[in-house]
Design an enzyme around this catalytic site. Structure first.
Site, PDB file in Angstrom:
ATOM      1  N   ASP A  28      39.240  47.225  69.362  1.00  0.00           N
ATOM      2  CA  ASP A  28      39.493  48.637  69.094  1.00  0.00           C
ATOM      3  C   ASP A  28      38.362  49.543  69.596  1.00  0.00           C
ATOM      4  O   ASP A  28      37.187  49.346  69.266  1.00  0.00           O
ATOM      5  CB  ASP A  28      39.638  48.811  67.581  1.00  0.00           C
ATOM      6  CG  ASP A  28      40.287  50.119  67.186  1.00  0.00           C
ATOM      7  OD1 ASP A  28      40.015  51.147  67.830  1.00  0.00           O
ATOM      8  OD2 ASP A  28      41.063  50.122  66.213  1.00  0.00           O
ATOM      9  N   SER A  74      42.436  53.700  70.308  1.00  0.00           N
ATOM     10  CA  SER A  74      43.418  53.189  69.364  1.00  0.00           C
ATOM     11  C   SER A  74      44.722  54.002  69.437  1.00  0.00           C
ATOM     12  O   SER A  74      45.276  54.178  70.514  1.00  0.00           O
ATOM     13  CB  SER A  74      42.812  53.182  67.951  1.00  0.00           C
ATOM     14  OG  SER A  74      43.556  52.390  67.065  1.00  0.00           O
TER      15      SER A  74
END
Length: 283
Positions: free
Chosen positions: A170, A57
């Site tokens: 993610d 991320s």
């Protein structure tokens, strides 16, 4: 065994080696990921060699910028001017509310190089396969832009990113901090940088606060594994910052600096002496 020491944790018992391969694993946190810059700045100033760096991320963006050859002052300048609209565009889809296509343009301007093989430091970017739930580590070769977009695709907000037949989201969904991936890249000592979620928060003010808090709670239940696999855990105190607090760049970097400074005596002990004033070990 992990023992707590202020804002960092240390695994004791392993033998010292004068010429260690040190790897950094940078966790996610959206705007709070700017704290990673403060950690890296201390490594720069102390001349601590970094032999591999991975991220999920927001950690993937910072890791890639640093691995591409940017120094922390350059990264700070761009982070301070960054806004949500620079990397996202609202859309109508059954799979998410935001597309990350704008992030591709942002990353092309941000990064000095755009492929894994061109990086000055070996780089790993972790995303999550939405179908299998497994972590997917991108490294060694190929385009770096799409894997970073995938690693930043927060479920429920960003649309998944298709790569090689996979639907990716993610990286923090499978590896909150990519310690295992850093170890797999050959690092003998792994330093994990965690932007830990607060133990409790005020009542949410909107849907994103609800979703974000739910993921924080879930990740709290799975953190024991990556902590056990870390030689050192650095935890900047970012509890007072919002997930989209890009205007807090200076304070976030300061939080990263403080946490890294506390860990430096132990890292320098690993090296057996004060590190030479060289920023990184080139590839």
């Amino acid at each position: 065994m992990l023992v707590s020491a202020g804002r960092w944790m240390l695994r004791r018992g392993a033998p010292d080696h004068r010429h260690l391969s040190i790897g950094l694993a940078l966790g996610g946190g959206f705007a709070r990921g700017i704290a990673h810059v403060g950690v890296l700045r201390v490594f720069e100033e102390r001349g601590i060699p970094i032999h591999a760096i991975t991220g999920v991320s927001a950690g993937a963006i910072v890791a890639a910028a640093f691995a591409s050859g940017m120094d922390t002052h350059e990264i700070e300048k761009l982070a301070g001017s960054m806004r949500f609209s620079d990397v996202a565009r609202w859309t109508l889809s059954r799979l998410g509310l935001v597309t990350s296509e704008r992030m591709a343009s942002f990353l092309k301007k941000l990064l000095r190089v755009h492929t894994f093989e061109q990086m000055r430091i070996p780089l790993g970017v972790v995303a999550t396969d939405l179908r299998s739930g497994e972590a997917v580590l991108f490294r060694d070769r190929g385009d770096v832009i799409a894997p970073i977009r995938a690693s930043c695709s927060y479920p429920g907000l960003f649309l998944p990113v298709p790569i090689d037949g996979r639907m990716l989201v993610d990286g923090a969904m499978s590896q909150d901090v990519p310690t295992v991936s850093t170890r797999s890249m050959g690092a003998r000592r792994v330093i994990s940088v965690s932007l830990e979620a607060p133990s409790s928060v005020e009542d949410p003010k909107n849907m994103m606060h609800v979703v974000n808090r739910c993921f924080q709670i879930l990740q709290k239940q799975t953190e024991l594994d990556w902590r056990r696999r870390s030689d050192l855990v650095i935890e900047p105190d970012v509890s007072g910052f919002d997930w989209d607090g890009f205007s807090d760049t200076g304070a976030l970097i300061a939080a990263g600096r403080r946490a890294a400074e506390e860990a430096m005596p132990e890292i320098e002990r690993w090296l057996g002496k004060a590190a030479e004033p060289v920023r990184v070990t080139a590839r």
